[in-house]
Design a protein around this motif. Structure first.
Motif, PDB file in Angstrom:
ATOM      1  N   VAL A 279       0.771  -1.056   0.000  1.00  0.00           N
ATOM      2  CA  VAL A 279       0.040   0.066   0.124  1.00  0.00           C
ATOM      3  C   VAL A 279       0.756   1.515  -0.155  1.00  0.00           C
ATOM      4  CG1 VAL A 279      -1.600   1.100   1.289  1.00  0.00           C
ATOM      5  CG2 VAL A 279      -2.040  -1.062   1.178  1.00  0.00           C
ATOM      6  N   SER A 283       1.675   3.640  -3.489  1.00  0.00           N
ATOM      7  CA  SER A 283       1.016   4.958  -3.358  1.00  0.00           C
ATOM      8  C   SER A 283       1.961   5.720  -3.717  1.00  0.00           C
ATOM      9  CB  SER A 283       0.659   5.272  -1.660  1.00  0.00           C
ATOM     10  OG  SER A 283      -0.653   4.621  -1.515  1.00  0.00           O
ATOM     11  N   SER A 287       1.941   8.473  -6.772  1.00  0.00           N
ATOM     12  CA  SER A 287       2.245   9.739  -6.708  1.00  0.00           C
ATOM     13  C   SER A 287       3.496  10.403  -7.813  1.00  0.00           C
ATOM     14  CB  SER A 287       2.728  10.312  -5.182  1.00  0.00           C
ATOM     15  OG  SER A 287       4.054   9.770  -5.208  1.00  0.00           O
ATOM     16  N   ARG A 299      -5.407   8.792  -6.986  1.00  0.00           N
ATOM     17  CA  ARG A 299      -4.334   8.821  -5.767  1.00  0.00           C
ATOM     18  C   ARG A 299      -4.643   7.722  -5.287  1.00  0.00           C
ATOM     19  NH1 ARG A 299      -3.799  14.155  -2.329  1.00  0.00           N
ATOM     20  NH2 ARG A 299      -2.679  12.624  -1.120  1.00  0.00           N
ATOM     21  N   ASN A 300      -3.678   7.482  -4.194  1.00  0.00           N
ATOM     22  CA  ASN A 300      -3.841   6.450  -3.329  1.00  0.00           C
ATOM     23  C   ASN A 300      -3.853   7.088  -1.747  1.00  0.00           C
ATOM     24  OD1 ASN A 300      -4.079   3.860  -1.929  1.00  0.00           O
ATOM     25  ND2 ASN A 300      -2.757   2.956  -3.717  1.00  0.00           N
ATOM     26  N   PHE A 301      -3.672   6.311  -0.707  1.00  0.00           N
ATOM     27  CA  PHE A 301      -3.905   6.652   0.510  1.00  0.00           C
ATOM     28  C   PHE A 301      -2.775   7.788   0.872  1.00  0.00           C
ATOM     29  CE2 PHE A 301      -5.218   2.357   0.370  1.00  0.00           C
ATOM     30  CZ  PHE A 301      -6.728   2.469   0.727  1.00  0.00           C
TER      31      PHE A 301
END
Length: 303
Positions: A279, A283, A287, A299-301
């Motif tokens: 994860v 991410s 980015s 986008r991710n976390f």
């Protein structure tokens, strides 16, 4: 005509001594900015003094030297093309006159008229390999420079050492060659090759980009190129080591947690570590993708 003949004679004299001659402000104005001129001039604007700490300038200078030497000692050498250099510490006024705020920069000054936009070499997108510079010069001047590189035996020596190492290992283990059939070993070798190829190492080898970019105004160093059409060497190393390898390790840990038959608590810890690696670094990868492909909406976390 006499003035032009004197200028060409002086340039040919300098070229006979050195394939790249250095220019200060006075020489730049006399031989490049002031007519008459019936020759093309390739100028590298650079900052080679140690206090400038421009490692990219030194790398570009090596490629520029190879290109200029190839032209100087070729059978096609003539007085239609010359190579010169303006160092910031020797020609600050030239940099100011051209509103130039970064180095290295390659420019072509044609025999007639002012340089156009295409007469400035796109170093950030193409890199500064001698072959790429020669192709750009051919497009701008119709003068073809065949690049001759000095022999480099490092690859041959490395290959010979590798073959010797593998041969010695096989000889020492000649009575027990079961390790050749080790799936884990071959999997690690395959992963290393995949990581190297997907991180852009081949692109670096072909294009010869700089390792990173230092902003001349604030000294900030950029390791990620802002364009989707180019990359820095440091960028491929970041992708290789911290992202591809970390994500792969996370997937391996997740698989290990799901298939092993050990302690449940230990498997749970392995699963959480693997999930965290996947994860977090995915991410990070996303980015970087967003920073190079402007306008990408997802986008991710974490980033």
């Amino acid at each position: 005509q006499n003035l032009l003949a004197e200028k060409v004679e002086q340039l040919m004299d300098w070229s006979s001594r050195r394939s790249i001659f250095r220019m200060n402000g006075d020489k730049f104005r006399k031989f490049i900015k002031t007519p008459p001129r019936n020759y093309s001039m390739i100028v590298m604007f650079t900052a080679l003094q140690p206090q400038r700490q421009c490692s990219v300038c030194r790398q570009a200078n090596e490629e520029y030297q190879i290109l200029a030497n190839s032209w100087r000692y070729s059978s096609a050498f003539c007085n239609k093309l010359f190579f010169s250099m303006v160092d910031y510490d020797e020609g600050t006024d030239v940099f100011q006159q051209l509103n130039m705020n970064s180095a290295p920069t390659f420019m072509h000054f044609p025999p007639k008229g002012r340089p156009k936009r295409a007469d400035t070499f796109d170093l950030q997108r193409i890199g500064f390999a001698a072959e790429q510079l020669a192709k750009w010069i051919a497009d701008r001047t119709d003068v073809h420079v065949r690049v001759f590189r000095p022999p480099n035996y490092s690859g041959t020596i490395a290959l010979a050492l590798l073959v010797s190492l593998v041969g010695g290992l096989l000889y020492l283990r000649r009575n027990n060659l079961e390790f050749i059939y080790n799936k884990t070993g071959w999997a690690m070798v395959s992963l290393c090759i995949v990581f190297a190829m997907t991180s852009g190492q081949m692109w670096n080898h072909i294009r010869g980009p700089p390792y990173a970019h230092k902003n001349p105004h604030n000294g900030q160093v950029s390791y990620i190129h802002g364009s989707s059409q180019a990359q820095f060497v440091a960028e491929s190393h970041i992708i290789l080591l911290t992202i591809d390898a970390a994500i792969t390790m996370g997937m391996v840990l997740l698989n290990e947690a799901a298939t092993s038959k050990g302690d449940v608590g230990k498997r749970r810890i392995i699963c959480l570590v693997g999930l965290g690696l996947v994860v977090f670094f995915f991410s990070f990868l996303l980015s970087i993708f967003r920073s190079k492909y402007h306008g990408y909406p997802y986008r991710n976390f974490f980033f």
